[in-house]
Write a protein that holds these residues in place. Structure first.
Motif, PDB file in Angstrom:
ATOM      1  N   UNK A 172       8.152 -13.206  -2.056  1.00 23.83           N
ATOM      2  CA  UNK A 172       8.573 -13.424  -0.678  1.00 23.83           C
ATOM      3  C   UNK A 172       8.129 -12.273   0.229  1.00 23.83           C
ATOM      4  N   UNK A 173       7.598 -12.589   1.403  1.00 23.01           N
ATOM      5  CA  UNK A 173       7.172 -11.545   2.345  1.00 23.01           C
ATOM      6  C   UNK A 173       8.349 -11.021   3.163  1.00 23.01           C
ATOM      7  N   UNK A 174       9.127 -10.132   2.574  1.00 24.92           N
ATOM      8  CA  UNK A 174      10.345  -9.658   3.224  1.00 24.92           C
ATOM      9  C   UNK A 174      10.032  -8.783   4.438  1.00 24.92           C
ATOM     10  N   UNK A 175      10.647  -9.152   5.558  1.00 30.64           N
ATOM     11  CA  UNK A 175      10.409  -8.418   6.798  1.00 30.64           C
ATOM     12  C   UNK A 175      10.939  -6.988   6.727  1.00 30.64           C
ATOM     13  N   UNK A 176      12.095  -6.812   6.067  1.00 29.47           N
ATOM     14  CA  UNK A 176      12.676  -5.471   6.010  1.00 29.47           C
ATOM     15  C   UNK A 176      11.811  -4.509   5.203  1.00 29.47           C
ATOM     16  N   UNK A 177      11.138  -5.025   4.170  1.00 31.13           N
ATOM     17  CA  UNK A 177      10.259  -4.175   3.381  1.00 31.13           C
ATOM     18  C   UNK A 177       9.027  -3.763   4.188  1.00 31.13           C
ATOM     19  N   UNK A 178       8.496  -4.703   4.955  1.00 36.04           N
ATOM     20  CA  UNK A 178       7.351  -4.392   5.808  1.00 36.04           C
ATOM     21  C   UNK A 178       7.753  -3.361   6.866  1.00 36.04           C
ATOM     22  N   UNK A 179       8.938  -3.523   7.433  1.00 35.97           N
ATOM     23  CA  UNK A 179       9.414  -2.566   8.436  1.00 35.97           C
ATOM     24  C   UNK A 179       9.589  -1.175   7.843  1.00 35.97           C
ATOM     25  N   UNK A 180      10.063  -1.114   6.598  1.00 37.85           N
ATOM     26  CA  UNK A 180      10.238   0.179   5.926  1.00 37.85           C
ATOM     27  C   UNK A 180       8.900   0.887   5.753  1.00 37.85           C
ATOM     28  N   UNK A 181       7.891   0.129   5.322  1.00 37.12           N
ATOM     29  CA  UNK A 181       6.567   0.723   5.132  1.00 37.12           C
ATOM     30  C   UNK A 181       5.948   1.080   6.475  1.00 37.12           C
ATOM     31  N   UNK A 182       6.221   0.293   7.510  1.00 34.18           N
ATOM     32  CA  UNK A 182       5.705   0.606   8.852  1.00 34.18           C
ATOM     33  C   UNK A 182       6.247   1.951   9.321  1.00 34.18           C
ATOM     34  N   UNK A 183       7.527   2.184   9.114  1.00 38.27           N
ATOM     35  CA  UNK A 183       8.126   3.469   9.503  1.00 38.27           C
ATOM     36  C   UNK A 183       7.497   4.616   8.718  1.00 38.27           C
ATOM     37  N   UNK A 184       7.243   4.384   7.428  1.00 39.76           N
ATOM     38  CA  UNK A 184       6.632   5.421   6.594  1.00 39.76           C
ATOM     39  C   UNK A 184       5.213   5.731   7.066  1.00 39.76           C
ATOM     40  N   UNK A 185       4.463   4.701   7.417  1.00 43.13           N
ATOM     41  CA  UNK A 185       3.100   4.880   7.917  1.00 43.13           C
ATOM     42  C   UNK A 185       3.113   5.652   9.229  1.00 43.13           C
ATOM     43  N   UNK A 186       4.008   5.276  10.119  1.00 43.40           N
ATOM     44  CA  UNK A 186       4.102   5.957  11.419  1.00 43.40           C
ATOM     45  C   UNK A 186       4.448   7.440  11.248  1.00 43.40           C
ATOM     46  N   UNK A 187       5.380   7.712  10.343  1.00 39.73           N
ATOM     47  CA  UNK A 187       5.781   9.102  10.106  1.00 39.73           C
ATOM     48  C   UNK A 187       4.651   9.896   9.474  1.00 39.73           C
ATOM     49  N   UNK A 188       3.966   9.271   8.532  1.00 49.59           N
ATOM     50  CA  UNK A 188       2.822   9.921   7.880  1.00 49.59           C
ATOM     51  C   UNK A 188       1.743  10.252   8.905  1.00 49.59           C
ATOM     52  N   UNK A 189       1.458   9.291   9.776  1.00 55.06           N
ATOM     53  CA  UNK A 189       0.433   9.497  10.803  1.00 55.06           C
ATOM     54  C   UNK A 189       0.804  10.664  11.718  1.00 55.06           C
ATOM     55  N   UNK A 190       2.067  10.724  12.099  1.00 53.41           N
ATOM     56  CA  UNK A 190       2.531  11.776  13.004  1.00 53.41           C
ATOM     57  C   UNK A 190       2.453  13.154  12.341  1.00 53.41           C
ATOM     58  N   UNK A 191       2.824  13.219  11.080  1.00 51.17           N
ATOM     59  CA  UNK A 191       2.859  14.515  10.390  1.00 51.17           C
ATOM     60  C   UNK A 191       1.489  14.970   9.894  1.00 51.17           C
ATOM     61  N   UNK A 192       0.535  14.049   9.812  1.00 50.90           N
ATOM     62  CA  UNK A 192      -0.800  14.387   9.295  1.00 50.90           C
ATOM     63  C   UNK A 192      -1.839  14.543  10.395  1.00 50.90           C
ATOM     64  N   UNK A 193      -1.392  14.538  11.637  1.00 45.89           N
ATOM     65  CA  UNK A 193      -2.324  14.711  12.730  1.00 45.89           C
ATOM     66  C   UNK A 193      -3.181  13.506  13.030  1.00 45.89           C
ATOM     67  N   UNK A 194      -2.634  12.314  12.784  1.00 44.25           N
ATOM     68  CA  UNK A 194      -3.364  11.093  13.120  1.00 44.25           C
ATOM     69  C   UNK A 194      -4.012  10.382  11.950  1.00 44.25           C
ATOM     70  N   UNK A 195      -3.959  10.958  10.744  1.00 46.71           N
ATOM     71  CA  UNK A 195      -4.531  10.299   9.568  1.00 46.71           C
ATOM     72  C   UNK A 195      -3.650   9.132   9.139  1.00 46.71           C
ATOM     73  N   UNK A 196      -4.252   8.185   8.430  1.00 46.46           N
ATOM     74  CA  UNK A 196      -3.509   7.027   7.950  1.00 46.46           C
ATOM     75  C   UNK A 196      -3.525   6.986   6.424  1.00 46.46           C
ATOM     76  N   UNK A 197      -2.444   6.506   5.794  1.00 43.27           N
ATOM     77  CA  UNK A 197      -2.370   6.446   4.327  1.00 43.27           C
ATOM     78  C   UNK A 197      -3.077   5.219   3.767  1.00 43.27           C
ATOM     79  N   UNK A 198      -4.397   5.208   3.874  1.00 42.86           N
ATOM     80  CA  UNK A 198      -5.163   4.039   3.459  1.00 42.86           C
ATOM     81  C   UNK A 198      -6.244   4.418   2.455  1.00 42.86           C
TER      82      UNK A 198
END
Length: 242
Positions: free
Chosen positions: A35-61
């Protein structure tokens, strides 16, 4: 005798409960994987946003070839955000035994977490394997510009292979391009949106965004579509991506 019957009934109840629990658990576990759970996607979105902010614009890809389709081009590298930015990998992620690959789209303007249904990739791999065994790929009628139906009978299949749509309960056909690559045909889903919601679309634009904008799952393993004079979805060659 009455006490014996009561004890037997109690044991039977416990046994039935255990049996039912054993039957239900796999189904529950399957649901968490598929199942494509929305809450799980939102959790990862927050993690990506935080990672981007703390890494100077890099993305975890992960790194992919520049020619890779945009819907599978930027898979998320969980090792870069777990456990530093989020506690664990989602239960429905491929890396955790699930059927979805977590990816990013719109990485330049607004990096957004979406999902790719990997069951589609498995079906395409099945076709590629059969093509390698046969040594050739039979084409049937053209369904678009350099896009064709597949002659499944000549490939050795008893019936056409289909994939479950990630957007509804319909099954979607698979087509082949002139260069021999397989793609899912999302025309049914696109036509439904065009006829029911009547969005403002322009001929020449890639209208696949209609599928991704209100859904967690992207139309991966597909060709670009635009609209014809009747506002129907059609395959196209080189067009703008939205």
């Amino acid at each position: 005798m009455k006490a014996h019957k009561t004890k037997f009934a109690l044991l039977l109840t416990i046994l039935m409960t255990l049996v039912l629990s054993g039957c239900m658990y796999p189904a529950d576990e399957k649901a968490t994987k598929e199942n494509p759970y929305e809450d799980q996607v939102e959790t990862i979105q927050k993690a990506v946003d935080t990672y981007k902010e703390s890494s100077g614009g890099l993305l975890p890809i992960k790194t992919r070839d520049l020619e890779t389709d945009r819907y599978i081009k930027y898979p998320i590298e969980f090792s870069k955000i777990v456990p530093a930015y989020t506690e664990k990998i989602p239960s429905n992620a491929y890396e955790n035994g699930g059927i979805f690959q977590y990816i990013l789209i719109d990485v330049e303007e607004n990096p957004t977490v979406k999902l790719v249904d990997l069951r589609i990739a498995e079906r395409i791999r099945e076709l590629n394997l059969r093509r390698q065994i046969n040594g050739s790929l039979p084409f049937k009628e053209a369904v678009g510009e350099n896009v064709y139906e597949i002659d499944y009978e000549k490939m050795g299949f008893k019936s056409p292979l289909m994939v479950d749509s990630p957007y509804s309960n319909v099954q979607l056909p698979i087509v082949v391009s002139g260069d021999g690559n397989f793609y899912v045909d999302y025309s049914i889903e696109l036509n439904k949106i065009l006829s029911e919601k009547k969005p403002d679309v322009k001929k020449g634009d890639d209208i696949r965004y209609l599928l991704e904008q209100d859904n967690l799952v992207v139309p991966a393993y597909s060709l670009p579509y635009t609209v014809n004079e009747d506002n129907e979805p059609v395959f196209v060659g080189n067009i703008k991506s939205r």
